[in-house]
Design a protein around this motif. Sequence first.
Motif, short mmCIF file in Angstrom:
data_model
loop_
_atom_site.label_atom_id
_atom_site.label_comp_id
_atom_site.label_asym_id
_atom_site.label_seq_id
_atom_site.Cartn_x
_atom_site.Cartn_y
_atom_site.Cartn_z
N VAL A 49 -2.24 2.36 -8.39
CA VAL A 49 -2.37 2.82 -7.02
C VAL A 49 -3.45 3.89 -6.90
CG1 VAL A 49 -1.10 3.87 -5.12
CG2 VAL A 49 0.06 2.37 -6.69
N SER A 98 0.90 -1.15 0.00
CA SER A 98 0.00 0.00 0.00
C SER A 98 0.94 1.21 0.00
CB SER A 98 -0.90 -0.05 1.21
OG SER A 98 -0.20 0.40 2.33
N ASN A 140 -0.73 -3.61 -4.86
CA ASN A 140 -0.34 -2.28 -5.32
C ASN A 140 -1.50 -1.35 -5.59
OD1 ASN A 140 2.20 -3.17 -5.24
ND2 ASN A 140 2.49 -3.29 -7.44
N ALA A 144 -4.82 1.07 -3.97
CA ALA A 144 -5.09 1.83 -2.77
C ALA A 144 -5.59 0.91 -1.67
CB ALA A 144 -6.13 2.90 -3.09
N ALA A 145 -6.32 -0.11 -2.05
CA ALA A 145 -6.83 -1.03 -1.05
C ALA A 145 -6.67 -2.46 -1.51
CB ALA A 145 -8.31 -0.74 -0.79
#
Lengths: 933, 239
Positions: free
Chosen positions: A290, A186, A242, A244-245
Amino acid sequence: MRVNAALALAACLAPAAAIFEDDAYHIDFHYALLGCPKHEATFFQKPYAASKASLLYTVSENGTIGAINPKDGALVWRSARGASGNGHLRAGEDQDTVISAVGNRIAAWSASDGRVVWETSIHGAVAEDLEILEQEDGISNNDAKDALVLVAHGSNGVKRLDGKTGRVKWTFEDTSGDTPFQVSSSPTTLYYVSLHSPLLGGGSKIRVTSLSPITGKKLDSYTLSSEGEVSTKENILFAGANTAAPILAWTDKAHKVLKVNIIGTKGVSSFNTPASESIESIVLHAPRKVNSLPHFLVEYQTATGHSAEVYHIDLNKNAISQAYKLPLLKGKGTFATSTTDANVYFTRITPDEVSVVASVSHGTLGKWAMNGSPSLAGAYPVHGVAEVVVKGNSASAIRSAALFSNGQWALIRNNEIAWTRPEFLSGTVSAVWAQLPEEESLAHQLEEEHHQDAISAYIHRVQRHLRDVEHLPAWLQNLPSRILGSVTGQSDSSTIEEIQHDTFGFHKLVISATEKGRLSALDVGSQGKIVWSIDLHQFAPGAAITSPSLKALRGFVEVKDPGLASPLFINSTTGSQISSQHAHNQWLPNLDQETLITYKLSDGELQGFLGTEPATQPVWTFTPPPGEKIIRYTARPAKDPVASIGKVLGDRRVLYKYLNPNLVLVTAVSETGRRASIYLVDSASGQLLHTASHYGVDVSRSIPSTFSENWFSYSLTLDSASRESRGYQLIVSELFESPLPDDRGPLGDSANSSTVLPNEEAAKPHVISQSFQIPEEISHMTVTQTRQGITSRELIVTLPSSNSIVGIPRGVIDPRRPVGRDATAQEQSEGLVKYAPIILFDPKWHLNHKYEVAGIKDVITSESGLESTSLVFAYGKDIFGTRVAPSFTFDVLGKGFNKVQMLLTVAALFVGVLFVAPLVRRKQINSLWTVPQ
Amino acid sequence: MRTSIFALAPLASAASAARFILHIPNTPLVNPSSLTSTTHATLQSSGAPLDAYITRSNSFNFNNVSVGSYLATIHSRDYAFEPLRIDVTLEEAIEGSGDKREKVAAWQTFLGNEWDNKGESRGEGGNGLVIEVQPRMPKEYYQERAGFSPLSFLKNPMILMGLFTLIMVFGMPYLMDNMDPETKAEFEEMQKKGVMGSGNTNTAQQIQNFDLASWMAGKTDTPPRNPSPAPQSQGRKRG
């Protein structure tokens, strides 16, 4: 006899036939294959940040990394075959490299040309997963981005490699004994996911360890209770490394419940899967970027259809909610994710259409009905990747690369199939020549006529000719265009029509089988067009086909495999199955006429059996001396026409060839003695005819050999302990009946002789051998074949290190080349030149010219309709086909023959005649009327 | 450019394993950046050869090369390279210190020659030695198709013979006419004597009566070269 001699002489004197520039890429074809691409490691990516067009990168099931031009499907670059099939490939955003992990080797490749940037290997472990560290502390690093490698099967742990050099920055060692599963990042933390199995069996817990990206130190660790569902790695679905969540999902065995965890949080959301039909498999699709929206898609595959659900993640609340569903569609299909800026789009690919939805709402942005392609008939997409161009509220263009169930990798551009790559052909393990139906049926009918009585045969013949007349109008219609085409030299010889009206016999079918059990037929004469392709598993449900071997019989092929209880019989023109009853009826009668000997290698000895199948009692056995192990045997091919029984010398005397159809060349090696021995065995009697031993041989390398006519050749690698010379040797031996010209040896001119029951001392051949130093290792060798065997032969050798196939002219490797002196005039007239210990492979001998044919396992040759030409087909990882004319194309006009010029010359002569005729006439009249003086 | 070289440093951990680099310099013959990514170098000693593919910096990196004598070959689609002999040995850096270090030495080598027959030295040094390899020549795969050219047409002996005959037939009478009477008389005298003709007539007759069929069938007027008549007859029967 002398005609042959004269011909052979001409062939010898002429330099070896090379490929003409205008023939290259026309008479030959090459499938530069990668192998079936792996889903998680296939992506579109710009080769460098400023590039306008993107390339399609993949790592295949055999560990080959490659880049494909999405425009035409051409290979841009590829690596050598990897050590293992477990490969990973990642590319960072705006990077000019792609990073791969295959087996224990991690390498960065220049994305535009495939050069190695750096490479490193892990000692005693295998790379299990690979990710790129896109952001560090929330800031994207525009320099070379570092790679994270998950190491398993040995010392478990995570390594961070410097993106510029591949140097290890830090290593996190996991000594807990967990099974490493994944690594994910992350913007601020790294997560190492492993499976913690309790000692007392039962399910496994998922353990997530967070690591500091800078130091690799463990920050935190927690376990998720997944014992009820997860037992092995295969039960976990993973998506969105890779992003955001990044999420982690798993299901129970029955695929009833889907449990999702956002990595970094401890909460597990549980969702029920659609209950309408039992679900066979679940796949998660999430964007890879990302900064994209945290949305993901869950694909459900049932036995009859497929559907999907889209979920949204609320990053503030760490909650997951279902956004919408995509309806169940009958038939198979797959989904692909693509991103533009932060927007995420899901593409649904089915055999009939391609549709795009945005991740935010279920409205279809674009839908294209797909124009079918014959190469994809009956196949469905297995997995794919897509690139979408969205303008306003609709998708204006889409291209998606999908692997289809028949092994074709296709690019679908809007509604058309832009290209297909037959990646299933990579890994061909067996191939045979089959004849095309037209020839087959004509041969069959002629035979029928042969067997009937005269009257009915005549009627049959007239009927056949009448049937042929049907084709006359069409033929006449085509005639002008064909003539025009041949005059202008623009005839395109790759239509089906051409195959049927194939006068030169260049169109021959090759039936090939892959290790995955796919059987296909390729037309070598028309650029390797795939005529049909089938999966053998449909004829043998439940069988695991791993290494099929083929045998061509008239009109069909016999497929044998250790996984098959009984051989399969496949029609070679249609690919349909033939019952074994029918097959036996067709081919058994032939067998009675010829007595075959089969060989079997067992317990270190070679045994010969009478008949087609190894019987109980061997006719003879050949045991090598103690300490030696037989590694291979090569028999003279069953079909090996010999035009001349002798070799005409320069002084017109004849050296008689030792022509015995039952010769077997046995290669045995002794590891302790570093010795390779060659035994020439008569397979009818089992008698040893000739033997040769070579010392200082590296017996761990292959010793390929081949046999043709009255000569054989083999190649070996010299051991490093050899002081005399190093490198590789090619040895050629020729067998004659007697060392004296015009002499037929002890058998003389006796009409009958037998090798099984020799009345006197059996005739042993007189062997002339010569060895040559060659610059490269040979992995396989074979000899060209022509219809009558008049054309001089060429030794076709495969050079694995330079990815090429070379045709060495027979004259160059003639063992009778005079040693240590110049050839006399008589020898020169035979085409013999002074012996030189080295043969450098002339680039003009390369049959593959600029193609690079990798991983060739075997090369097969066949006669064509023309005596001058032999067809060559090479298979293995790549597929390559061409035709060769070792003594030039003496029986067909080449492209160099200028038909226009010829017509112009004739026209000019005609005009000249028109002008001269009145002159001549006047002169004749004048001569009649002049008064003699 | 050369960052990759240093990247490999931590890998050479094994004690008796050398590392060195083969580098293709920029020469007028070849721009090494234009070589395909399949260009690679092999080190053959015994067993499977060591393999290294070309890097972005136009070099081949070999790591963990154990002690031995190797034949280095560079395989390229477009250029032929000279083979090298590379020896990796363990030598004491300072005599008597017992501290053994790898030493790499490279020479030209010649195929088909004795292995000890070394050529020019191509470098010598410890770990990380850079050895330059020279391309020999470009590979020409294609054969030129002989196009039509008037000169090659004239070079054909048949055409030359035809032209000569033409000149003789049409040119000779003019020549004879233009000769001064004395020379002419002399020439005619010569012809009568048969200086020019006598030798020719027999040959011409021979050529006219040449039996191609019997020549092809192997019939010869001259006595057989083989002193023993028996095998000769045998051979003919079969031929």
